[in-house]
Design a protein around this motif. Structure first.
Motif, short mmCIF file in Angstrom:
data_model
loop_
_atom_site.label_atom_id
_atom_site.label_comp_id
_atom_site.label_asym_id
_atom_site.label_seq_id
_atom_site.Cartn_x
_atom_site.Cartn_y
_atom_site.Cartn_z
N LEU A 11 0.82 -1.21 0.00
CA LEU A 11 0.00 0.00 0.00
C LEU A 11 0.86 1.26 0.00
CD1 LEU A 11 -2.82 -1.07 2.49
CD2 LEU A 11 -2.98 -0.85 0.00
N GLY A 12 1.99 1.21 0.71
CA GLY A 12 2.91 2.34 0.67
C GLY A 12 3.46 2.57 -0.72
N ILE A 13 3.79 1.47 -1.40
CA ILE A 13 4.28 1.56 -2.78
C ILE A 13 3.19 2.14 -3.69
CG2 ILE A 13 4.94 0.15 -4.77
CD1 ILE A 13 6.36 -1.68 -2.63
N GLY A 14 1.95 1.70 -3.47
CA GLY A 14 0.84 2.24 -4.25
C GLY A 14 0.65 3.73 -4.02
N ALA A 15 0.84 4.18 -2.77
CA ALA A 15 0.74 5.61 -2.48
C ALA A 15 1.86 6.38 -3.19
CB ALA A 15 0.81 5.85 -0.97
N GLY A 16 3.05 5.80 -3.21
CA GLY A 16 4.16 6.42 -3.94
C GLY A 16 3.88 6.51 -5.42
N THR A 17 3.26 5.46 -5.98
CA THR A 17 2.91 5.47 -7.40
C THR A 17 1.90 6.57 -7.70
OG1 THR A 17 3.32 3.09 -7.57
CG2 THR A 17 1.96 4.10 -9.29
N CYS A 18 0.95 6.79 -6.77
CA CYS A 18 -0.02 7.87 -6.95
C CYS A 18 0.68 9.22 -7.06
CB CYS A 18 -1.00 7.89 -5.78
SG CYS A 18 -2.21 6.55 -5.79
N VAL A 19 1.71 9.41 -6.25
CA VAL A 19 2.47 10.66 -6.31
C VAL A 19 3.13 10.82 -7.68
CG1 VAL A 19 4.45 11.91 -5.36
CG2 VAL A 19 2.86 10.74 -3.83
N HIS A 20 3.73 9.74 -8.18
CA HIS A 20 4.38 9.80 -9.49
C HIS A 20 3.38 10.08 -10.61
CE1 HIS A 20 8.43 8.77 -8.34
NE2 HIS A 20 8.04 7.68 -7.70
N VAL A 21 2.23 9.43 -10.54
CA VAL A 21 1.20 9.64 -11.57
C VAL A 21 0.71 11.09 -11.56
CG1 VAL A 21 -1.16 9.04 -12.27
CG2 VAL A 21 0.44 7.24 -11.61
N LEU A 59 0.80 16.51 -13.98
CA LEU A 59 0.95 17.97 -13.81
C LEU A 59 2.20 18.51 -14.48
CD1 LEU A 59 -0.11 18.31 -10.05
CD2 LEU A 59 -1.47 18.82 -12.09
N GLY A 60 3.00 17.61 -15.07
CA GLY A 60 4.20 18.06 -15.77
C GLY A 60 5.45 18.12 -14.92
N LEU A 61 5.36 17.70 -13.65
CA LEU A 61 6.54 17.78 -12.79
C LEU A 61 7.62 16.77 -13.21
CD1 LEU A 61 4.88 18.21 -9.27
CD2 LEU A 61 5.81 19.97 -10.78
N SER A 62 7.19 15.64 -13.75
CA SER A 62 8.16 14.65 -14.20
C SER A 62 8.96 15.18 -15.39
CB SER A 62 7.47 13.34 -14.58
OG SER A 62 6.96 12.71 -13.44
N LEU A 92 10.03 9.03 -14.47
CA LEU A 92 10.35 9.12 -15.89
C LEU A 92 9.67 7.98 -16.67
CD1 LEU A 92 14.11 10.14 -15.77
CD2 LEU A 92 12.06 11.57 -15.81
N PHE A 93 9.49 6.84 -16.02
CA PHE A 93 8.79 5.73 -16.68
C PHE A 93 7.36 6.14 -17.03
CE2 PHE A 93 5.49 2.60 -15.68
CZ PHE A 93 5.64 1.74 -16.77
N PHE A 94 6.65 6.74 -16.09
CA PHE A 94 5.28 7.15 -16.37
C PHE A 94 5.25 8.21 -17.47
CE2 PHE A 94 4.25 5.32 -12.18
CZ PHE A 94 3.15 4.58 -12.56
N LEU A 95 6.22 9.09 -17.47
CA LEU A 95 6.27 10.15 -18.47
C LEU A 95 6.49 9.58 -19.86
CD1 LEU A 95 6.15 13.27 -18.55
CD2 LEU A 95 8.64 13.27 -18.53
N ALA A 96 7.24 8.46 -19.96
CA ALA A 96 7.55 7.87 -21.26
C ALA A 96 6.52 6.84 -21.69
CB ALA A 96 8.94 7.22 -21.21
N ALA A 133 -6.87 11.90 -18.96
CA ALA A 133 -6.54 10.61 -19.55
C ALA A 133 -5.32 10.00 -18.86
CB ALA A 133 -6.28 10.77 -21.05
N PHE A 134 -4.35 10.84 -18.57
CA PHE A 134 -3.13 10.37 -17.89
C PHE A 134 -3.48 9.85 -16.50
CE2 PHE A 134 0.98 10.14 -16.11
CZ PHE A 134 1.90 10.22 -17.15
N LEU A 135 -4.31 10.59 -15.78
CA LEU A 135 -4.71 10.16 -14.44
C LEU A 135 -5.49 8.86 -14.48
CD1 LEU A 135 -5.75 13.59 -12.85
CD2 LEU A 135 -3.72 12.23 -12.31
N ALA A 136 -6.37 8.72 -15.48
CA ALA A 136 -7.16 7.50 -15.60
C ALA A 136 -6.26 6.29 -15.86
CB ALA A 136 -8.18 7.64 -16.73
N LEU A 137 -5.32 6.43 -16.78
CA LEU A 137 -4.40 5.33 -17.08
C LEU A 137 -3.50 5.04 -15.88
CD1 LEU A 137 -3.39 6.14 -20.77
CD2 LEU A 137 -4.82 4.26 -19.96
N GLY A 138 -3.07 6.09 -15.20
CA GLY A 138 -2.25 5.89 -14.01
C GLY A 138 -2.99 5.14 -12.93
N ALA A 139 -4.28 5.45 -12.77
CA ALA A 139 -5.11 4.75 -11.76
C ALA A 139 -5.27 3.28 -12.12
CB ALA A 139 -6.47 5.43 -11.65
N ILE A 140 -5.45 2.99 -13.41
CA ILE A 140 -5.58 1.60 -13.85
C ILE A 140 -4.26 0.85 -13.61
CG2 ILE A 140 -5.85 0.12 -15.89
CD1 ILE A 140 -7.76 2.26 -16.99
#
Length: 213
Positions: free
Chosen positions: A45-55, A60-63, A131-135, A151-158
């Motif tokens: 779950l901690g890893i999932g929370a970290g993934t949410c931050v990356h997504v 938002l373009g921070l990556s 960078l993986f999510f960005l690519a 669309a990015f958020l939806a795919l990230g959630a999936i």
């Protein structure tokens, strides 16, 4: 919908990428083997929370900023590498418990909230994930999509949902397998040392990486 295409291919690719071994999977397996499935699931779950931050950061373009700024990438990279090396050294240098009759668990047990934090930091401090999510994700969004961020958020959630299904399943399976195997003290110590060495190698690999690799 939202300009997303080839959703089936995205789901299959995401599952395969989540199954690939890495520091996240190793952490889940380690915590499950030493503290049981609840600790493994807390790490997941901690890893999932970290993934949410990356997504969210990628949407938002921070990556993109991280990829474009050598200094920003280097700072995050070294922090993440140092954390992985710290985990590896802690496992390598852990000592056997004083009770010789008790099962050997050379990794110190942690409260579930700290296991969650450990999983979160292991994931969120790895700039390669950002960078993986960005690519990867934009390949499944049409150039003329009306709401690219959504669309990015939806795919990230999936992707994250698939990852959580795999990670929590891995936690339960590892806990059950560890209980059945009931490894002896010497085998357990050498296994933990091997896992510690893996974390060290992950940290060194991250430290030697750059934004283009």
């Amino acid at each position: 919908m939202l300009g997303i295409h080839d959703l089936g291919l995205f789901i299959v690719s995401g599952l395969l990428l989540n199954i690939a071994p890495g520091p996240d999977s190793i952490l889940i397996m380690t915590r499950s083997a030493t503290q049981g499935w609840r600790a493994g699931c807390a790490a997941a779950l901690g890893i999932g929370a970290g993934t949410c931050v990356h997504v969210l950061a990628a949407a938002l373009g921070l990556s993109a900023l991280l990829a474009g700024s050598a200094m920003a990438f280097t700072v995050v990279k070294w922090i993440g590498a140092a954390y992985l090396v710290y985990i590896g050294l802690a496992m390598l240098l852990a000592r056997r418990g004083t009770d010789a009759a008790a099962p050997v668990q050379t990794i110190a047990s942690l409260p579930l909230r700290k296991v969650f934090a450990q999983g979160f930091l292991t994931n969120v401090l790895n700039p390669k994930v950002a960078l993986f999510f960005l690519a990867f994700v934009p390949q499944f969004i049409a150039p003329d999509a009306p709401h690219k961020a959504l669309a990015f958020l939806a795919l990230g959630a999936i992707f994250n949902l698939n990852g959580m299904l795999w990670c929590n399943g891995l936690a339960v399976f590892t806990a059950l397998a560890s209980r059945r195997l009931n490894l002896g003290g010497a085998v357990s110590r050498w296994l933990n040392r091997g896992i510690g060495a893996l974390f060290l190698s992950f940290g060194v690999k991250l430290a030697l990486s750059d934004a283009r690799s």
